[in-house]
Design a protein around this motif. Structure first.
Motif, short mmCIF file in Angstrom:
data_model
loop_
_atom_site.label_atom_id
_atom_site.label_comp_id
_atom_site.label_asym_id
_atom_site.label_seq_id
_atom_site.Cartn_x
_atom_site.Cartn_y
_atom_site.Cartn_z
N ARG A 44 0.84 -1.20 0.00
CA ARG A 44 0.00 0.00 0.00
C ARG A 44 0.88 1.24 0.00
O ARG A 44 2.05 1.20 0.34
CB ARG A 44 -0.96 0.03 1.18
CG ARG A 44 -0.32 0.38 2.51
CD ARG A 44 -1.35 0.48 3.59
NE ARG A 44 -0.72 0.74 4.89
CZ ARG A 44 -1.35 0.72 6.03
NH1 ARG A 44 -2.64 0.43 6.06
NH2 ARG A 44 -0.72 0.97 7.15
N CYS A 45 0.25 2.35 -0.37
CA CYS A 45 0.89 3.65 -0.38
C CYS A 45 0.15 4.55 0.61
O CYS A 45 -1.07 4.45 0.74
CB CYS A 45 0.83 4.24 -1.79
SG CYS A 45 1.46 5.92 -1.92
N GLY A 48 -2.46 6.50 -1.33
CA GLY A 48 -3.13 5.70 -2.36
C GLY A 48 -4.54 6.17 -2.67
O GLY A 48 -4.97 6.17 -3.81
N SER A 62 -0.68 1.87 -5.09
CA SER A 62 -2.00 2.45 -4.81
C SER A 62 -3.12 1.51 -5.22
O SER A 62 -4.28 1.77 -4.90
CB SER A 62 -2.16 3.79 -5.54
OG SER A 62 -2.21 3.58 -6.93
#
Length: 72
Positions: A44-45, A48, A62
Motif C-alpha cells: 500500500r501507499c 493511495g 496504490s
C-alpha cells in the motif's frame, strides 16, 4: 496464528501527487518454531486514496495499475 504488521519499505517522492509518500508492505511472520521466512501479503501507499481519485491509474502501490512499479 502468525504475527501480521505493516512495515515501511521505502519513502520516496511521488511525481503524481507531488509529495513524499511511504510505501508499506503487510508482512506475516510465522511462529517461532517454524523455519519459514516472513511473507509479504500486500502493498500500500500512504497517499493511495488520493492517487486513485485522479482520472488515470496510479501504480501497484496504490492498487490502480498493477503492472507499474515505481521501484522497479
Amino acid at each position: 496464528m502468525p504475527d501480521v504488521e505493516w512495515k515501511a519499505v521505502k519513502t520516496m517522492y511521488c511525481d503524481r501527487v507531488g509529495e513524499d509518500v511511504a510505501l508499506e508492505a503487510r508482512v506475516a511472520y510465522p511462529p517461532d518454531f517454524l523455519p519459514d521466512p516472513p511473507r509479504i501479503l500486500t502493498h500500500r501507499c500512504s497517499l493511495g486514496i488520493t492517487c486513485n481519485a485522479y482520472d488515470r491509474p496510479g501504480c501497484r502501490w496504490s492498487g490502480g495499475w498493477p503492472a507499474f512499479d515505481p521501484l522497479a
